[in-house]
Design an enzyme around this catalytic site. Structure first.
Site, mmCIF file in Angstrom:
data_model
loop_
_atom_site.group_PDB
_atom_site.id
_atom_site.type_symbol
_atom_site.label_atom_id
_atom_site.label_comp_id
_atom_site.label_asym_id
_atom_site.label_seq_id
_atom_site.Cartn_x
_atom_site.Cartn_y
_atom_site.Cartn_z
ATOM 1 N N CYS A 88 0.836 -1.203 0.000
ATOM 2 C CA CYS A 88 0.000 0.000 0.000
ATOM 3 C C CYS A 88 0.872 1.254 0.000
ATOM 4 C CB CYS A 88 -0.977 -0.053 1.178
ATOM 5 S SG CYS A 88 -2.286 1.165 1.097
ATOM 6 N N HIS A 197 -3.507 -5.680 1.066
ATOM 7 C CA HIS A 197 -2.774 -5.970 2.307
ATOM 8 C C HIS A 197 -2.755 -7.459 2.661
ATOM 9 C CE1 HIS A 197 -2.383 -1.771 3.806
ATOM 10 N NE2 HIS A 197 -3.374 -1.599 2.950
ATOM 11 N N GLU A 199 -0.889 -8.739 4.884
ATOM 12 C CA GLU A 199 -0.628 -8.874 6.328
ATOM 13 C C GLU A 199 -1.911 -8.836 7.158
ATOM 14 O OE1 GLU A 199 -0.597 -6.178 4.717
ATOM 15 O OE2 GLU A 199 -0.632 -4.363 5.938
#
Lengths: 234, 80
Positions: A88, A197, A199
């Site tokens: 990002c 994302h 994560e």
């Protein structure tokens, strides 16, 4: 050996803790790095996390590019030695640093987009995607206001030709990204920029899936394979 | 003291959704003659002393490396 993965915190970083957590879940050791320190602490790889570094002032990533830590990171990243994942805002920083081509601009709709998003892994040849299969679809989180990937047509052609489109949005890119590009790599495959994302998709409790974990286990595999095991250990 | 103005605009081929949103508002406000709006940025850079060619080259480098992203933006300089 345990891979040591640096996670850089800039003023305004939001996802540094989630990135560190994903690193830990993947079996590596997260190492906190500070934007103002010109010190990579000898890590095996670096993650530039999501957020709004320097408040997104000027352009997203434009100020972070000149942080002291970046002066240490850019040379080994550019030469292919140091794996770097920009997620990002991290992807924006990598483009502003010219470590990756193109730029990320305001979403076509002008709306901030926050949703679960299917991606298709297009290249499993990078340091961060070697545990995926080419063509594999994964479900991760997209949350960004300036995720519209743009580049000159010849740059896009070159990315396609050299297999450097790492991930695409399944269906139409919600932010208007050219050729539905969600992530790209450099020519060595050690640097990957990804707008969504992974994560945030590493645990059943908090994510839409655990599909994002592959980015981090890929890095662990890459680091472990690259370094010979010390003598006397199995 | 002198002032160098740097205007930064998205390149013509880059989509400018903010300009399009403004264009939409123009129509709603009755400014029917407005056919296109592109949004850019203006930087006012204050300089100590005279602005010679060397100093202007410095500001041009500043514009290339920081104020504008040449991948997606064009810029123009002028001394005021």
């Amino acid at each position: 050996m345990t891979a040591r993965v640096g996670v850089v915190t800039f003023p305004g970083s939001l996802d540094d803790r989630d990135a560190a957590r994903a690193v830990r879940i993947a079996g590596a050791e997260p190492v906190a790095l500070w934007h103002g320190d010109a010190d990579l602490k000898g890590v095996d790889a670096v993650i530039l996390p999501g957020g709004f570094s320097y408040g997104d002032y000027l352009r997203c990533g434009a100020i972070a590019r000149f942080a002291p830590i970046m002066a240490e990171l850019v040379p080994p990243a550019r030469s292919g030695e140091l794996p770097v994942l920009g997620i990002c805002n991290g992807f924006q920083i990598l483009c502003e640093s010219h470590l990756l081509p193109g730029a990320l601009t305001r979403n076509r709709s002008l709306h901030f987009i926050n949703r679960d998003q299917r991606l298709r892994i297009e290249s499993a040849g990078t340091a961060w995607t070697n545990r995926y299969l080419p063509g594999q679809e994964i479900l991760v989180v997209l949350k960004s206001g300036e995720g519209n990937y743009v580049a000159a047509p010849e740059t896009l052609d070159e990315l396609e030709r050299s297999g450097r489109v790492v991930a695409r949005y399944v269906g139409t890119a919600p932010n208007g990204s050219q050729r539905d590009i969600a992530g790209i790599s450099n020519e060595h495959g050690n640097i990957v920029g990804l707008m969504p994302h992974p994560e945030h998709a590493v645990e059943e409790l908090t994510g839409p899936s655990v599909d994002g974990l592959g980015f981090f286990t890929s890095l662990v595999a890459r680091v472990t394979e690259a370094s010979p095991a010390p003598a006397g250990t199995g | 003291m002198a002032r160098v103005v740097v205007d930064v605009m998205l390149k013509p081929e880059i989509l400018d959704p903010q300009g399009q949103a403004i264009l939409g508002a123009c129509g709603r406000l009755g400014f029917e003659a407005v056919s296109e709006v592109r949004q850019g940025k203006r930087f006012e850079v204050e300089i100590d002393g005279e602005v010679g060619e060397d100093r202007l080259d410095d500001i041009r480098r500043l514009a290339e490396t920081l104020l504008a992203n040449p991948v997606i933006e064009d810029f123009e300089l002028r001394v005021e």
